[in-house]
Design a protein around this motif. Structure first.
Motif, PDB file in Angstrom:
ATOM      1  N   THR A 183       0.869  -1.040   0.067  1.00  0.00           N
ATOM      2  CA  THR A 183      -0.012   0.070   0.120  1.00  0.00           C
ATOM      3  C   THR A 183       0.818   1.256  -0.056  1.00  0.00           C
ATOM      4  O   THR A 183       0.365   2.199  -0.711  1.00  0.00           O
ATOM      5  N   GLU A 184       2.045   1.369   0.628  1.00  0.00           N
ATOM      6  CA  GLU A 184       2.848   2.184   0.809  1.00  0.00           C
ATOM      7  C   GLU A 184       3.498   2.752  -0.495  1.00  0.00           C
ATOM      8  O   GLU A 184       3.522   4.085  -0.835  1.00  0.00           O
ATOM      9  N   ASP A 185       3.812   1.627  -1.505  1.00  0.00           N
ATOM     10  CA  ASP A 185       4.383   2.047  -2.661  1.00  0.00           C
ATOM     11  C   ASP A 185       3.501   2.401  -3.681  1.00  0.00           C
ATOM     12  O   ASP A 185       3.601   3.463  -4.510  1.00  0.00           O
ATOM     13  N   PHE A 186       2.299   1.935  -3.274  1.00  0.00           N
ATOM     14  CA  PHE A 186       1.097   2.285  -4.321  1.00  0.00           C
ATOM     15  C   PHE A 186       0.740   3.651  -4.070  1.00  0.00           C
ATOM     16  O   PHE A 186       0.597   4.344  -4.943  1.00  0.00           O
ATOM     17  N   SER A 187       0.492   4.086  -2.888  1.00  0.00           N
ATOM     18  CA  SER A 187       0.264   5.477  -2.559  1.00  0.00           C
ATOM     19  C   SER A 187       1.288   6.463  -3.139  1.00  0.00           C
ATOM     20  O   SER A 187       0.973   7.730  -3.592  1.00  0.00           O
ATOM     21  N   GLU A 188       2.473   6.058  -3.103  1.00  0.00           N
ATOM     22  CA  GLU A 188       3.583   6.879  -3.312  1.00  0.00           C
ATOM     23  C   GLU A 188       3.708   6.972  -4.706  1.00  0.00           C
ATOM     24  O   GLU A 188       4.032   8.307  -5.385  1.00  0.00           O
ATOM     25  N   LEU A 189       3.234   5.936  -5.357  1.00  0.00           N
ATOM     26  CA  LEU A 189       3.272   5.964  -7.087  1.00  0.00           C
ATOM     27  C   LEU A 189       2.072   6.730  -7.551  1.00  0.00           C
ATOM     28  O   LEU A 189       2.327   7.462  -8.533  1.00  0.00           O
ATOM     29  N   PHE A 190       0.952   6.493  -6.793  1.00  0.00           N
ATOM     30  CA  PHE A 190      -0.213   7.281  -7.338  1.00  0.00           C
ATOM     31  C   PHE A 190      -0.624   8.442  -6.440  1.00  0.00           C
ATOM     32  O   PHE A 190      -1.192   8.050  -5.177  1.00  0.00           O
ATOM     33  N   PRO A 191      -0.475   9.680  -6.496  1.00  0.00           N
ATOM     34  CA  PRO A 191      -0.911  10.626  -5.746  1.00  0.00           C
ATOM     35  C   PRO A 191      -2.297  10.686  -5.436  1.00  0.00           C
ATOM     36  O   PRO A 191      -2.572  11.483  -4.295  1.00  0.00           O
ATOM     37  N   LEU A 192      -3.165  10.231  -6.307  1.00  0.00           N
ATOM     38  CA  LEU A 192      -4.518  10.253  -6.106  1.00  0.00           C
ATOM     39  C   LEU A 192      -4.737   9.498  -4.543  1.00  0.00           C
ATOM     40  O   LEU A 192      -5.762  10.095  -4.110  1.00  0.00           O
ATOM     41  N   PHE A 193      -3.864   8.660  -4.294  1.00  0.00           N
ATOM     42  CA  PHE A 193      -4.325   7.791  -3.044  1.00  0.00           C
ATOM     43  C   PHE A 193      -3.377   8.162  -1.934  1.00  0.00           C
ATOM     44  O   PHE A 193      -3.213   7.703  -0.764  1.00  0.00           O
ATOM     45  N   ASN A 194      -2.750   9.386  -1.811  1.00  0.00           N
ATOM     46  CA  ASN A 194      -1.731   9.912  -0.784  1.00  0.00           C
ATOM     47  C   ASN A 194      -2.578  10.214   0.397  1.00  0.00           C
ATOM     48  O   ASN A 194      -1.837  10.253   1.508  1.00  0.00           O
ATOM     49  N   THR A 195      -3.783  10.428   0.483  1.00  0.00           N
ATOM     50  CA  THR A 195      -4.655  10.854   1.675  1.00  0.00           C
ATOM     51  C   THR A 195      -5.786   9.738   1.766  1.00  0.00           C
ATOM     52  O   THR A 195      -6.326   9.921   2.826  1.00  0.00           O
ATOM     53  N   VAL A 196      -5.545   8.629   1.238  1.00  0.00           N
ATOM     54  CA  VAL A 196      -7.009   7.819   1.332  1.00  0.00           C
ATOM     55  C   VAL A 196      -6.480   6.904   2.770  1.00  0.00           C
ATOM     56  O   VAL A 196      -5.309   6.570   3.006  1.00  0.00           O
ATOM     57  N   ASN A 197      -7.514   6.297   3.502  1.00  0.00           N
ATOM     58  CA  ASN A 197      -7.499   5.779   4.379  1.00  0.00           C
ATOM     59  C   ASN A 197      -6.613   4.210   4.171  1.00  0.00           C
ATOM     60  O   ASN A 197      -7.151   3.846   3.122  1.00  0.00           O
ATOM     61  N   PRO A 198      -5.696   3.846   4.978  1.00  0.00           N
ATOM     62  CA  PRO A 198      -4.957   2.823   4.509  1.00  0.00           C
ATOM     63  C   PRO A 198      -5.877   1.385   4.519  1.00  0.00           C
ATOM     64  O   PRO A 198      -5.309   0.508   3.564  1.00  0.00           O
ATOM     65  N   GLU A 199      -6.850   1.431   5.128  1.00  0.00           N
ATOM     66  CA  GLU A 199      -7.622   0.128   5.246  1.00  0.00           C
ATOM     67  C   GLU A 199      -8.469   0.205   3.811  1.00  0.00           C
ATOM     68  O   GLU A 199      -8.547  -0.983   3.145  1.00  0.00           O
ATOM     69  N   THR A 200      -8.747   1.347   3.388  1.00  0.00           N
ATOM     70  CA  THR A 200      -9.485   1.615   2.093  1.00  0.00           C
ATOM     71  C   THR A 200      -8.604   0.995   0.910  1.00  0.00           C
ATOM     72  O   THR A 200      -8.859   0.481  -0.026  1.00  0.00           O
ATOM     73  N   LEU A 201      -7.351   1.445   0.797  1.00  0.00           N
ATOM     74  CA  LEU A 201      -6.243   1.244  -0.122  1.00  0.00           C
ATOM     75  C   LEU A 201      -6.013  -0.049   0.054  1.00  0.00           C
ATOM     76  O   LEU A 201      -5.667  -0.955  -0.918  1.00  0.00           O
ATOM     77  N   GLU A 202      -5.832  -0.712   1.178  1.00  0.00           N
ATOM     78  CA  GLU A 202      -5.409  -2.154   1.322  1.00  0.00           C
ATOM     79  C   GLU A 202      -6.529  -3.187   0.648  1.00  0.00           C
ATOM     80  O   GLU A 202      -6.529  -4.031  -0.110  1.00  0.00           O
ATOM     81  N   TRP A 203      -7.870  -2.830   0.701  1.00  0.00           N
ATOM     82  CA  TRP A 203      -8.940  -3.528   0.147  1.00  0.00           C
ATOM     83  C   TRP A 203      -8.980  -3.362  -1.243  1.00  0.00           C
ATOM     84  O   TRP A 203      -9.216  -4.324  -2.223  1.00  0.00           O
TER      85      TRP A 203
END
Length: 227
Positions: free
Chosen positions: A3-23
Motif C-alpha cells: 500500500t505504501e508503494d502504491f500511494s507513493e506512485l499514485f498521488p491520487l491515493f496519498n490521503t486515502v485511508n490505509p484500510e481502504t487502499l488495502e482493500w
C-alpha cells in the motif's frame, strides 16, 4: 504491491485511508502488455479503472480506418474513471506505446470505494479539475506557433511523468505522429522542430533506450511560455 508503494506512485491515493487502499489492492487485477498492443478497446470502456504502474500508453480516437492520439499517459497516471459514470458509446481506445504494467479495479468496486472514503472522493474531484485545466490550457494554445505547442507538450510530459537523470529530464521516445496529434500540429512540423531542438542541444533522442533526454529544460520551458 504494498500500500505504501502504491500511494507513493499514485498521488491520487496519498490521503486515502490505509484500510481502504488495502482493500482496493486486494480486489485489483494485474495486466501486462507489450508495445503496440491494444490495452483497452472502445467497447470495453466503463468496465474498470486502470492504473499505470509502469510504461506509457496513448488514448486514441478512432475515425474510420485512422486514429488520432488525444492524450499520452505515463507511470503514476490512470484512465477509465470517466467512463464508469458515463454509459454512452465510446469511440476511443488505449494503445501501449511501450511495454506496460497495469492494475485494474472493477467499476462497481471503485464506485463503492469513492462513496466509502471521502478523502478519495475529494482527491478524485481535484484530479478532474486539474485535467479540465490542462484541456483549457491546450485550447488557449491553439493559435500559438507550432514550436510553442510542441514545447508545451514536452514540458508537460516531463513535469507529469519525467525521470530526472544526469542527462536531464527523461521521457519515453514518443513517436512523432503521436506528439504531433497531441500538440495539434503536423508531423512534418514536429519532425523539423525536434531536429531543431536537437541541433540546439536542448534535447537528445536515444533510440537504443527509446527515451528523450530534455537536456535544457529551462530553455524548453521558456519556449513553451511557462515562465
Amino acid at each position: 504491491m504494498q500500500t505504501e508503494d502504491f500511494s507513493e506512485l499514485f498521488p491520487l491515493f496519498n490521503t486515502v485511508n490505509p484500510e481502504t487502499l488495502e482493500w482496493l489492492l486486494s480486489v485489483a487485477d494485474e495486466h501486462e502488455y507489450p508495445a503496440g498492443r491494444a490495452v483497452l478497446m472502445e467497447d470495453a470502456w466503463g468496465n474498470a479503472v486502470y492504473f499505470l504502474v509502469s510504461g506509457w500508453v496513448k488514448v486514441r480516437r478512432i475515425t474510420g480506418d485512422d486514429g488520432v492520439t488525444l492524450a499520452i499517459l505515463g507511470q503514476g497516471d490512470f484512465f477509465g474513471e470517466m467512463a464508469i459514470l458515463d454509459e454512452s458509446p465510446r469511440s476511443t481506445d488505449v494503445i501501449a506505446l511501450s511495454s506496460v504494467r497495469l492494475l485494474s479495479v472493477h467499476a462497481q468496486r471503485f464506485i463503492q470505494t469513492l462513496f466509502k472514503d471521502p478523502q478519495l472522493h475529494h482527491r478524485m474531484l481535484q484530479v478532474m479539475v486539474r485535467r479540465l485545466r490542462q484541456m483549457n490550457h491546450r485550447f488557449h494554445l491553439r493559435h500559438q506557433p507550432p514550436a510553442v505547442k510542441l514545447a508545451n507538450t514536452l514540458v508537460a510530459m516531463g513535469e507529469n511523468y519525467g525521470q530526472s537523470t544526469e542527462k536531464g529530464m527523461e521521457i519515453y521516445n514518443i513517436p512523432f505522429k503521436d506528439l504531433a496529434d497531441v500538440s495539434d500540429i503536423g508531423v512534418e512540423e514536429t519532425t523539423k522542430i525536434m531536429e531543431k531542438l536537437d541541433s540546439k542541444g536542448w534535447l537528445k533522442i536515444d533510440p537504443g533506450r527509446q527515451v528523450i533526454h530534455m537536456i535544457n529544460l529551462r530553455q524548453l520551458t521558456h519556449l513553451a511560455g511557462r515562465v
